[in-house]
Write an enzyme that holds these catalytic residues in place. Structure first.
Site, PDB file in Angstrom:
ATOM      1  N   PHE A 195       0.956  -1.068   0.130  1.00 12.19           N
ATOM      2  CA  PHE A 195      -0.106   0.435   0.147  1.00 12.19           C
ATOM      3  C   PHE A 195       0.868   1.513  -0.175  1.00 12.19           C
ATOM      4  CE2 PHE A 195      -2.174  -3.381   2.491  1.00 12.19           C
ATOM      5  CZ  PHE A 195      -3.482  -3.545   0.947  1.00 12.19           C
ATOM      6  N   ALA A 263     -13.758 -11.725  -0.989  1.00 11.95           N
ATOM      7  CA  ALA A 263     -12.530 -10.573  -1.695  1.00 11.95           C
ATOM      8  C   ALA A 263     -11.254 -10.470  -2.174  1.00 11.95           C
ATOM      9  CB  ALA A 263     -12.849  -9.215  -1.296  1.00 11.95           C
ATOM     10  N   PRO A 301     -14.398   6.740   1.582  1.00 11.06           N
ATOM     11  CA  PRO A 301     -13.781   7.898   0.656  1.00 11.06           C
ATOM     12  C   PRO A 301     -12.910   8.851   0.957  1.00 11.06           C
ATOM     13  CG  PRO A 301     -16.279   8.056   1.195  1.00 11.06           C
ATOM     14  CD  PRO A 301     -15.826   7.242   1.885  1.00 11.06           C
ATOM     15  N   GLY A 302     -13.117   9.582   3.074  1.00 14.07           N
ATOM     16  CA  GLY A 302     -12.123  10.104   2.912  1.00 14.07           C
ATOM     17  C   GLY A 302     -10.648  10.789   3.526  1.00 14.07           C
ATOM     18  N   GLU A 306      -9.909   3.095  -2.553  1.00 12.47           N
ATOM     19  CA  GLU A 306     -10.248   1.667  -2.511  1.00 12.47           C
ATOM     20  C   GLU A 306     -11.379   2.100  -2.925  1.00 12.47           C
ATOM     21  OE1 GLU A 306      -9.725  -2.539  -0.387  1.00 12.47           O
ATOM     22  OE2 GLU A 306     -11.453  -0.886   0.675  1.00 12.47           O
ATOM     23  N   GLU A 330       1.070 -15.852   0.487  1.00 17.64           N
ATOM     24  CA  GLU A 330       0.392 -14.142   1.208  1.00 17.64           C
ATOM     25  C   GLU A 330      -0.402 -14.298   2.708  1.00 17.64           C
ATOM     26  OE1 GLU A 330      -3.137 -13.010  -1.547  1.00 17.64           O
ATOM     27  OE2 GLU A 330      -1.833 -12.869  -3.656  1.00 17.64           O
TER      28      GLU A 330
END
Length: 379
Positions: A195, A263, A301-302, A306, A330
Site C-alpha cells: 500500500f 474478496a 472516501p475521506g 479503495e 500471501e
C-alpha cells in the site's frame, strides 16, 4: 543545447513519451545496428519492457530531440535503471548515420527473454503503462529507482483503477465536476510498499464558485477490489469465509478473526468479474455459476482510494462445495462456512458480521433473495 535520443522500447510509444516528456516531440523513424530488443526478465518472470542484446538483426525505433535540461532530467529519471550510451543510428531518408543517445541497462542486470514486440506490448500494456507514468514521476522525489521498480505491480494495478475511474458515473443530484475544479499544488509519497500513503497540497472549488484555501490531505492508496457473497438459491444457503485480519488487531479488537464475503484485489489485466471468480477459487476452492451485481462504492472516501465492486455469486453449495483456501505466499489461512440464509440474517442482526463489504452483500441478498430463488427455479 538539444540532445538527440534513440528510443526503441516503451518510450517509443507516443502517448507514454508525451506523458514523460510533457509534450509531444517530433518523432523520426530510425534504425540501430548491432542489437535486437528482447523482453527483460528477472527471476524467470517477464517484465513489461525490453532490453538490448547484441545481434545482427538490428533495432527499429525513433529519434527525438530534447529542448531543455528539464526534459533530459525527466527522461533520465524515468529510465533510472538504465545508463545513456552514445550510438550511431540510421535515420530514415538521410542516407547516413546520426549520433544519438540510447538508454541501456548494465550488462547482466536483467535476464534475456523472448523477442520484444512493441505492437503486442502496446495492445496489452500501453494504456496502463502510460497511466502509471504519473505515479512513477511523482514518486521520484521520495523513492529510489529500485524502490519504484519493486512497486511496479502496485503502480500498474492503480493505473488500471484510474482508467476504470474515468468511466462515466451518475451525477443527477451531485455537482457536474470539471477537471479544473481541483488544483493539486504538490503531491508526495512518504511511504510506498504494497500500500502507499500520499500527501497532497490542494484546493477545490466550493459550491459558491470560489476556491477553498490551500489544504493538506493524506490519502491511503489501496487498489480496487471485488467482493462476492456465494449463494445457492435452491438450497437457500450462503457461504462465508473466516480469516485473521490485522486491521481489527491493530484497533485492539479482542477477536480479529472476521466472517467475510470472498474478496480480493483487481489485478492490472483483470476485470472485477474475473477477480471475483478467481478469488472464489483461491479462497474457498469454489466455482461460481453466475455473478449478480450488487453495488460499486468507495469503502472510506475521506481517506482511502479503495473502490469496491460487489456481487452475489450464484453457486451449487452442497456439503462438499467448498474447502479451506488462501495463498501461502500471501499469508492467508481461510476457513469456509456454509450456512443457511436465516443463519446469515442472525449473524447480521447480532453484529457478528461486522465489516462493510459482507454487510452490504448480505443486505443486498435480503433484498434480492426472493427474485433470485424464483429466477433459478427454487420451489
Amino acid at each position: 543545447m538539444t540532445k538527440t535520443y534513440f528510443f526503441y522500447g516503451t518510450l517509443s510509444y507516443p502517448p507514454l513519451l508525451e506523458r514523460v516528456l510533457g509534450r509531444m516531440p517530433n518523432m523520426r523513424p530510425a534504425f540501430l545496428d548491432g542489437f535486437e530488443p528482447r523482453i527483460a526478465r528477472r527471476n524467470g518472470e517477464d517484465q513489461p519492457f525490453p532490453i538490448l542484446v547484441p545481434s545482427d538483426l538490428g533495432v527499429p525505433g525513433i529519434l527525438i530531440d530534447t529542448e531543455t535540461e528539464a526534459e533530459e532530467t525527466r527522461l533520465a529519471d524515468y529510465e533510472g535503471g538504465y545508463r545513456l550510451h552514445a550510438v550511431e543510428v540510421v535515420a530514415d531518408g538521410t542516407g547516413g548515420t546520426t549520433p544519438a543517445q540510447v538508454f541501456m541497462p548494465d550488462e547482466g542486470a536483467w535476464e534475456v527473454g523472448e523477442p520484444w514486440d512493441i505492437a503486442e506490448w502496446a495492445e496489452t500494456w500501453g494504456e496502463l503503462a502510460t497511466e502509471a507514468v504519473e505515479d512513477t514521476m511523482a514518486s521520484l522525489a521520495d523513492l529510489s529507482f529500485d524502490e519504484i521498480y519493486d512497486r511496479r505491480e502496485q503502480m500498474l494495478v492503480r493505473a488500471a483503477a484510474r482508467v476504470r475511474a474515468r468511466e462515466t458515473s451518475p451525477a443527477s443530484l451531485r455537482r457536474q465536476a470539471a477537471l479544473t475544479d481541483v488544483v493539486v499544488r504538490e503531491r508526495r509519497s512518504p511511504y510506498a510498499k504494497f500500500f502507499a500513503v500520499e500527501d497532497y497540497d490542494l484546493q477545490f472549488r466550493k459550491f459558491n464558485g470560489a476556491f477553498s484555501a490551500p489544504m493538506e490531505r493524506a490519502v491511503f492508496v489501496s487498489c480496487d477490489a471485488a467482493v462476492v457473497l456465494p449463494y445457492d438459491p435452491l438450497r437457500d444457503r450462503v457461504l462465508l469465509i473466516e480469516q485473521f485480519r490485522v486491521g481489527p488487531m491493530a484497533r485492539g479488537d479482542g477477536n480479529p478473526w472476521l466472517l467475510e464475503a470472498i474478496a480480493g484485489r483487481v489485478d492490472a489485466l483483470e476485470s472485477p468479474e474475473q477477480t471475483a471468480l478467481r478469488e472464489a477459487e483461491e479462497e474457498a476452492h469454489l466455482a461460481l455459476n453466475e455473478l449478480v451485481p450488487v453495488a460499486q462504492y468507495y469503502s472510506s472516501p475521506g481517506a482511502k482510494t479503495e473502490y469496491i465492486y460487489s456481487y452475489i455469486g450464484i453457486a451449487d453449495l452442497d456439503d462438499q462445495a467448498a474447502a479451506p483456501g488462501g495463498l501461502d505466499e500471501e499469508g492467508e489461512d481461510i476457513r469456509p462456512h456454509m450456512i443457511s440464509f436465516e443463519r446469515m440474517v442472525e449473524l447480521l442482526d447480532s453484529g457478528e458480521l461486522n465489516n462493510s463489504m459482507v454487510v452490504i452483500c448480505a443486505q443486498a441478498l435480503i433484498r434480492k433473495r426472493e427474485a433470485l430463488r424464483a429466477q433459478f427455479g427454487a420451489a
